[in-house]
Write an enzyme that holds these catalytic residues in place. Sequence first.
Site, PDB file in Angstrom:
ATOM      1  N   THR A  33      -1.269   0.074   1.674  1.00  0.00           N
ATOM      2  CA  THR A  33      -2.463   0.681   1.063  1.00  0.00           C
ATOM      3  C   THR A  33      -2.455   0.398  -0.441  1.00  0.00           C
ATOM      4  O   THR A  33      -1.384   0.394  -1.052  1.00  0.00           O
ATOM      5  CB  THR A  33      -2.432   2.203   1.305  1.00  0.00           C
ATOM      6  OG1 THR A  33      -2.447   2.419   2.716  1.00  0.00           O
ATOM      7  CG2 THR A  33      -3.631   2.908   0.686  1.00  0.00           C
ATOM      8  N   GLY A  34      -3.650   0.212  -0.994  1.00  0.00           N
ATOM      9  CA  GLY A  34      -3.741   0.000  -2.444  1.00  0.00           C
ATOM     10  C   GLY A  34      -4.488  -1.285  -2.756  1.00  0.00           C
ATOM     11  O   GLY A  34      -4.893  -2.017  -1.851  1.00  0.00           O
ATOM     12  N   SER A  35      -4.654  -1.562  -4.033  1.00  0.00           N
ATOM     13  CA  SER A  35      -5.466  -2.722  -4.409  1.00  0.00           C
ATOM     14  C   SER A  35      -4.775  -4.045  -4.062  1.00  0.00           C
ATOM     15  O   SER A  35      -5.448  -5.014  -3.679  1.00  0.00           O
ATOM     16  CB  SER A  35      -5.814  -2.662  -5.895  1.00  0.00           C
ATOM     17  OG  SER A  35      -4.643  -2.502  -6.659  1.00  0.00           O
ATOM     18  N   THR A  36      -3.454  -4.103  -4.157  1.00  0.00           N
ATOM     19  CA  THR A  36      -2.749  -5.349  -3.810  1.00  0.00           C
ATOM     20  C   THR A  36      -2.830  -5.562  -2.301  1.00  0.00           C
ATOM     21  O   THR A  36      -3.096  -6.681  -1.836  1.00  0.00           O
ATOM     22  CB  THR A  36      -1.273  -5.287  -4.281  1.00  0.00           C
ATOM     23  OG1 THR A  36      -1.228  -4.726  -5.594  1.00  0.00           O
ATOM     24  CG2 THR A  36      -0.647  -6.664  -4.313  1.00  0.00           C
ATOM     25  N   GLU A 108       3.052   5.114   5.030  1.00  0.00           N
ATOM     26  CA  GLU A 108       3.690   3.858   4.596  1.00  0.00           C
ATOM     27  C   GLU A 108       5.158   3.855   5.020  1.00  0.00           C
ATOM     28  O   GLU A 108       5.675   2.845   5.510  1.00  0.00           O
ATOM     29  CB  GLU A 108       3.568   3.715   3.075  1.00  0.00           C
ATOM     30  CG  GLU A 108       2.136   3.431   2.623  1.00  0.00           C
ATOM     31  CD  GLU A 108       1.913   3.473   1.120  1.00  0.00           C
ATOM     32  OE1 GLU A 108       0.863   3.019   0.679  1.00  0.00           O
ATOM     33  OE2 GLU A 108       2.784   3.979   0.393  1.00  0.00           O
ATOM     34  N   LYS A 126       4.877  -4.082 -12.520  1.00  0.00           N
ATOM     35  CA  LYS A 126       5.516  -3.040 -11.700  1.00  0.00           C
ATOM     36  C   LYS A 126       7.050  -3.057 -11.805  1.00  0.00           C
ATOM     37  O   LYS A 126       7.717  -2.166 -11.283  1.00  0.00           O
ATOM     38  CB  LYS A 126       5.121  -3.200 -10.225  1.00  0.00           C
ATOM     39  CG  LYS A 126       3.623  -3.228  -9.957  1.00  0.00           C
ATOM     40  CD  LYS A 126       2.964  -1.931 -10.341  1.00  0.00           C
ATOM     41  CE  LYS A 126       1.480  -1.865 -10.090  1.00  0.00           C
ATOM     42  NZ  LYS A 126       1.069  -1.810  -8.733  1.00  0.00           N
TER      43      LYS A 126
HETATM   44  C1  5RP Z   1      -0.299   3.606  -2.138  1.00  0.00           C
HETATM   45  C2  5RP Z   1       0.831   2.802  -2.677  1.00  0.00           C
HETATM   46  C3  5RP Z   1       0.499   1.498  -3.330  1.00  0.00           C
HETATM   47  O1  5RP Z   1       1.238   0.500  -2.722  1.00  0.00           O
HETATM   48  C4  5RP Z   1       0.836   1.573  -4.791  1.00  0.00           C
HETATM   49  O2  5RP Z   1       0.173   2.687  -5.353  1.00  0.00           O
HETATM   50  C5  5RP Z   1       0.431   0.294  -5.516  1.00  0.00           C
HETATM   51  O3  5RP Z   1      -0.957   0.210  -5.580  1.00  0.00           O
HETATM   52  P1  5RP Z   1      -1.701  -1.036  -6.199  1.00  0.00           P
HETATM   53  O4  5RP Z   1      -1.458  -2.200  -5.290  1.00  0.00           O
HETATM   54  O5  5RP Z   1      -3.158  -0.597  -6.199  1.00  0.00           O
HETATM   55  O6  5RP Z   1      -1.187  -1.263  -7.582  1.00  0.00           O
HETATM   56  O7  5RP Z   1       1.973   3.155  -2.596  1.00  0.00           O
HETATM   57  O8  5RP Z   1       0.139   4.845  -1.634  1.00  0.00           O
END
Ligand code: 5RP
Length: 234
Positions: A33-36, A108, A126
């Site tokens: 989940t998330g933008s990546t 997750e 990150k």
């Molecule tokens: C969601 C997560 C995401 O993997 C984490 O927040 C990274 O998000 P992004 O890819 O948007 O930077 O753990 O619960």
Amino acid sequence: MSTQDELKKAAAAAAIEFTMSRVCKSSIIGIGTGSTANFFIDLLAECHHNFLGTVASSHISEDRLRTNGIKVLDPNDISELRVYVDGADEINSDLELIKGGGGALTREKIICAMAQEFLCIADNSKCVKSLGKFPLPVEVIPIARNKVARELIRLGANPKWRREFITDNGNEIIDAHGLWPIESPKALEAEINQISGVVTNGIFAKNSPNTVLISSPNQITTHVRQENISKLLL
Ligand code: 5RP
């Protein structure tokens, strides 16, 4: 200059190549989940004929997968995933993570634990020396919120309730600020999970990724968990 989104997309593209080298027509892929992870889902649509289906770590990812024409299965109907692909909020040099910025940490963790391999993808912002500058998400049963918050204070944290946010499991999130530097992620992960009322916390040290792909301008670096390397040498 690459934007952060361009870097996330580059990591997702590298993850597609990695994943396609591991799957066959009967394989199931776990999706984070998330933008990546969203970039990964969008690119995955182009190769959905190479695998059987996916399981998703959130309703949001599930919807995006379906919109992209990708089959989504119920985790209860399968026993194993070939690979789980997800982003992270922080990654240290031992490939331990903080996750859960999007509040999907529990699902997750479950889906990650069902996978033969965990691939983490992220842009280089990150990477950290020590975990804990990113507030640690802790999913709690709603009636235990204040009790858990008091115990987090005892552990040195400054807990903040993520107001008006309910997880896909109907629970709440406390973001534990002020834990940096987390000296022993494995120990803290276990200790917080022992607090009654906690569903799980966002440290992924027990189930850390086997491989991490980090994108920086003009390059992707691959980091493999030490344990994998020792297995390869045996
Ligand atoms: C969601 C997560 C995401 O993997 C984490 O927040 C990274 O998000 P992004 O890819 O948007 O930077 O753990 O619960």
